[in-house]
Write a protein that holds these residues in place. Structure first.
Motif, PDB file in Angstrom:
ATOM      1  N   PHE A   1      16.481  57.928  72.137  1.00 17.41           N
ATOM      2  CA  PHE A   1      15.684  56.651  72.693  1.00 17.41           C
ATOM      3  C   PHE A   1      14.516  56.211  72.200  1.00 17.41           C
ATOM      4  CE2 PHE A   1      19.101  55.732  75.485  1.00 17.41           C
ATOM      5  CZ  PHE A   1      19.756  56.847  75.788  1.00 17.41           C
TER       6      PHE A   1
ATOM      7  N   MET B   1      22.485  63.470  65.549  1.00 13.61           N
ATOM      8  CA  MET B   1      21.266  62.820  65.765  1.00 13.61           C
ATOM      9  C   MET B   1      20.713  61.984  64.639  1.00 13.61           C
ATOM     10  SD  MET B   1      19.931  65.551  68.233  1.00 13.61           S
ATOM     11  CE  MET B   1      18.349  64.939  68.659  1.00 13.61           C
TER      12      MET B   1
ATOM     13  N   ILE C   1      13.753  67.661  64.063  1.00 16.01           N
ATOM     14  CA  ILE C   1      15.407  67.591  64.123  1.00 16.01           C
ATOM     15  C   ILE C   1      15.857  67.646  62.692  1.00 16.01           C
ATOM     16  CG2 ILE C   1      17.516  66.135  64.849  1.00 16.01           C
ATOM     17  CD1 ILE C   1      15.822  67.138  67.130  1.00 16.01           C
TER      18      ILE C   1
ATOM     19  N   TYR D   1      19.806  57.304  62.654  1.00 21.84           N
ATOM     20  CA  TYR D   1      18.702  56.514  62.113  1.00 21.84           C
ATOM     21  C   TYR D   1      18.986  56.706  60.340  1.00 21.84           C
ATOM     22  CZ  TYR D   1      16.581  56.798  66.452  1.00 21.84           C
ATOM     23  OH  TYR D   1      16.358  56.725  67.744  1.00 21.84           O
TER      24      TYR D   1
ATOM     25  N   LYS E   1      14.538  62.051  73.818  1.00 24.54           N
ATOM     26  CA  LYS E   1      13.597  61.202  72.976  1.00 24.54           C
ATOM     27  C   LYS E   1      13.616  60.902  71.645  1.00 24.54           C
ATOM     28  CE  LYS E   1       9.284  60.757  74.144  1.00 24.54           C
ATOM     29  NZ  LYS E   1       7.982  60.383  74.141  1.00 24.54           N
ATOM     30  N   PHE E   2      14.168  61.702  71.081  1.00 24.60           N
ATOM     31  CA  PHE E   2      15.116  61.251  69.708  1.00 24.60           C
ATOM     32  C   PHE E   2      15.893  59.996  69.771  1.00 24.60           C
ATOM     33  CE2 PHE E   2      15.494  62.542  65.218  1.00 24.60           C
ATOM     34  CZ  PHE E   2      16.744  61.639  64.827  1.00 24.60           C
TER      35      PHE E   2
ATOM     36  N   GLN F   1       5.412  68.841  76.728  1.00 26.61           N
ATOM     37  CA  GLN F   1       6.124  68.243  75.503  1.00 26.61           C
ATOM     38  C   GLN F   1       5.404  67.233  74.720  1.00 26.61           C
ATOM     39  OE1 GLN F   1       8.588  68.764  73.839  1.00 26.61           O
ATOM     40  NE2 GLN F   1       9.832  70.381  75.050  1.00 26.61           N
TER      41      GLN F   1
ATOM     42  N   PRO G   1      13.785  66.758  73.978  1.00 28.78           N
ATOM     43  CA  PRO G   1      13.504  66.339  72.718  1.00 28.78           C
ATOM     44  C   PRO G   1      14.481  65.351  72.123  1.00 28.78           C
ATOM     45  CG  PRO G   1      13.255  68.642  72.672  1.00 28.78           C
ATOM     46  CD  PRO G   1      13.550  68.320  74.241  1.00 28.78           C
TER      47      PRO G   1
ATOM     48  N   ILE H   1      10.280  58.445  64.396  1.00 28.48           N
ATOM     49  CA  ILE H   1      10.897  58.664  65.649  1.00 28.48           C
ATOM     50  C   ILE H   1      10.516  59.952  66.380  1.00 28.48           C
ATOM     51  CG2 ILE H   1      13.479  59.271  66.049  1.00 28.48           C
ATOM     52  CD1 ILE H   1      13.111  56.378  64.973  1.00 28.48           C
ATOM     53  N   PRO H   2      10.322  59.901  67.223  1.00 28.24           N
ATOM     54  CA  PRO H   2       9.580  61.085  67.976  1.00 28.24           C
ATOM     55  C   PRO H   2      10.479  62.413  67.734  1.00 28.24           C
ATOM     56  CG  PRO H   2      10.202  59.313  69.683  1.00 28.24           C
ATOM     57  CD  PRO H   2      10.801  58.763  68.450  1.00 28.24           C
ATOM     58  N   LEU H   3       9.680  63.376  67.223  1.00 33.02           N
ATOM     59  CA  LEU H   3      10.154  64.592  66.978  1.00 33.02           C
ATOM     60  C   LEU H   3      11.326  64.596  66.045  1.00 33.02           C
ATOM     61  CD1 LEU H   3      10.484  65.915  70.715  1.00 33.02           C
ATOM     62  CD2 LEU H   3       8.669  66.200  68.855  1.00 33.02           C
ATOM     63  N   GLY H   4      11.540  63.639  65.103  1.00 31.58           N
ATOM     64  CA  GLY H   4      12.364  63.334  64.263  1.00 31.58           C
ATOM     65  C   GLY H   4      12.207  64.388  63.035  1.00 31.58           C
TER      66      GLY H   4
END
Lengths: 149, 356, 90
Positions: free
Chosen positions: A38, B58, B87, B62, A35-36, C20, A32, B81-84
């Motif tokens: 990029f 992280m 996070i 952004y 993925k975050f 995932q 993850p 943003i993926p899984l933002g």
């Protein structure tokens, strides 16, 4: 077939299991994070513009349009048809300019030259400018990626 | 396969003296007694702080720290943003856990009097670390730039104004002007990601160094009686126990972060009225409630000034506690221990009260 | 031991990765003027399932690792007691 001696001791087994499981756990956490960091960048498949904005172009002239986050270049040929390029130099990504007197595209970064059809003719660029497909479906001007139906 | 590991260790040791550290860690004794469980709070704080640093690294990729873009950039993190959103949620919850453990750590050191000689400077550096943690929380809270955080910041930066002589200046320093504006946001961001991290790393270095130098403390009763408290080596015995604690804490953190993620309110409007239910983060609630109940004037003095002065005095008292509590076994020492309990009860009651 | 570690991590990585979530959470529609509160949530059922599988995997890992750590703790404590009470102080 029963072995005379164990391949490894109980301690080695537990230590191996421990280390291996932690590695797996960390790998699952890395995914993850990667993925975050990029995020997916998708180039548009097509861009729809108003044809009326481009109708009045003089033959042999160019006009730019947005192609995702890159500049696109629309060129009207002498016979009235259109050519579209991604206006990014194929050498190292600088934006190219069109020089109408010379009928050439020029990249100022490292003196790259392309002819009026986008073919690389001078300087470091090893590939021609990327072409895009132009379709006129009134009142729209549709510009598509070459590999899109 | 095993050999190159050993070769690498030898190579490093020849150059940086690694074996001095590893030997020290293997021999460092960790006392085992009825209060030993509190020794896990320190590394728990470090664990959550490390998580903050990683998730912070992280998020900063952004986040845009300007008035116009801040709220939208957080929204983008949460949606595009993926899984933002995970996070951000981990970053938000880990800050809560970290500050909770900082308080637990402080109280446990207070009640066991571990700050007594020769560990006074360890305590003092710890008080500065507490202050840094709270400022981290306060500055971070503004960064999403929504109505609630804007109002909480307005109140929070207005409180120092009540300090005599320097009050207005402190408020201006915090806000970057008379009012909370985009400048405040940029200022808080710089404090949160650059200035505070530098301070906290320096303070942590001092704090951790002093802990190693002075060793782990033993309970007061054992010390006065001259008992030999049984110990276990730091490496690997204590570290394995710490790993168990870390694993469970990480599990709880991830579960809470995924199941109860924070949402994002709409962008702050500098001209709008304060939204209903304005309150600061939970660790400031007891102060918030104290300010609320204090009357506007106490004997010709503004109620606010009284509270702020009391807070400052309390801060100084806590900072100089090891020096004040110089006779820990006598009556004064017992009063100070009782005072610790009183503070905990006060903080808990007032925090809960502010939510009612 | 190395082979075991590689096999274990490959197996667990792929099982973890397959589930995932692909991309980010959904949000309520953000309009230009009236931006509403953004509630974070998984984008679709696939992502939601992926997240719960991830949580389950984390907790299973925690139980396994804590179990192994407890064995290691008992062992190192035993070794320490042996060393401590023996005449050999190395």
């Amino acid at each position: 077939m029963k072995l005379k001696h164990s391949l490894f001791t109980r301690r080695q087994f537990l230590n191996g299991l421990f280390g291996g499981w932690i590695t797996a756990l960390l790998a699952t956490l890395v995914y993850p994070v990667v993925k975050f960091i990029f995020p997916p960048y998708r180039e548009p498949e097509e861009v729809i513009l108003l044809f009326s904005d481009f109708e009045g172009m003089a033959p042999g002239s160019v006009k730019s349009f947005p192609w995702g986050s890159k500049p696109g270049i629309l060129k009207k040929r002498d016979d009235g048809t259109y050519l579209a390029f991604v206006g990014v130099c194929t050498h190292l990504d600088c934006n190219v300019a069109y020089l109408p007197e010379q009928k050439k595209f020029f990249c100022a970064c490292h003196d790259g030259w392309y002819d009026e059809y986008g073919t690389n003719i001078g300087g470091p660029p090893a590939h021609p400018l990327r072409r895009l497909v132009v379709e006129i479906v009134a009142p729209d001007l549709i510009i598509k990626r070459e590999d899109v139906e | 396969m095993k050999n190159w590991g050993k070769e690498l260790v030898t190579w490093l040791d020849d150059r940086i003296g690694l074996s001095a550290i590893t030997q020290f860690l293997k021999e460092k004794p960790v006392p085992q007694h009825q209060h030993s469980i509190w020794t896990y709070t320190g590394s728990a704080i470090l664990l959550f702080f490390a998580i903050q640093v990683v998730t912070g690294f992280m998020l900063i990729l952004y986040y845009k720290p300007t008035l116009e873009a801040a709220n939208a950039s957080v929204g983008r993190i949460m949606t595009e943003i993926p899984l933002g959103w995970i996070i951000r949620s981990v970053h938000s919850w880990s800050s809560t856990f970290m500050i909770a453990f900082v308080f637990i750590h402080l109280i446990s050191i207070w009640l066991t009097k571990s700050y007594r000689k020769p560990r006074e400077i360890t305590w003092m550096s710890g008080v500065f670390l507490l202050a840094c943690s709270l400022v981290f929380g306060f500055t971070g809270y503004l960064l999403p730039w929504d109505d609630l955080s804007l109002s909480a910041t307005k109140v929070g930066t207005d409180i120092p104004r009540s300090i005599p002589v320097v009050g207005a200046w402190v408020t201006k320093l915090l806000r970057g002007g008379e009012d909370v504006t985009g400048d405040t946001l940029t200022r808080f961001f710089g404090i949160h990601v650059c200035i505070l991290p530098i301070f906290i790393f320096l303070l942590l270095a001092i704090h951790v160094y002093l802990i190693q130098k002075k060793g782990m403390s033993v309970p007061l009763e054992a010390e006065t009686r001259g008992e030999n408290v049984p110990t276990i080596p730091f490496w690997p015995n204590f570290v394995y126990r710490e790993m168990v604690v870390w694993l469970i804490l990480v599990g709880i953190l991830f579960s809470v972060a995924i199941l109860f993620p924070p949402s994002l309110d709409k962008q702050a409007d500098l001209m709008a009225a304060a939204p209903e239910g304005v309150k600061p983060e939970w660790y400031f609630l007891f102060l918030f409630q104290t300010l609320k109940i204090v009357p506007a004037k106490i004997l010709f003095v503004d109620g606010d000034i009284v509270v702020v002065l009391l807070m400052l005095m309390a801060g100084l008292f806590i900072f100089f506690l090891p020096v004040i509590d110089n006779k820990p076994t006598e009556r004064k020492g017992k009063i100070i221990t009782a005072l610790g309990y009183v503070l905990v009860v006060y903080a808990l009651i007032f925090s809960v009260w502010s939510l009612l | 031991m190395l082979a075991g570690m590689i096999c274990l991590s490959l197996f667990l990585c792929t099982s973890g990765w397959a589930q995932q979530p692909e991309s980010s959470a959904g949000s309520q529609t953000v309009t230009e003027e009236t931006q509403e509160e953004i509630k974070p949530a998984p984008k679709d059922i696939k992502e939601a399932i992926g997240i719960y599988v991830f949580l389950g995997w984390i907790w299973i890992s925690i139980f396994v690792l804590v179990f192994i750590l407890r064995q290691k703790i008992k062992e190192t404590d035993r070794i320490y007691r042996l060393k401590f009470f023996s005449s050999d102080k190395s």
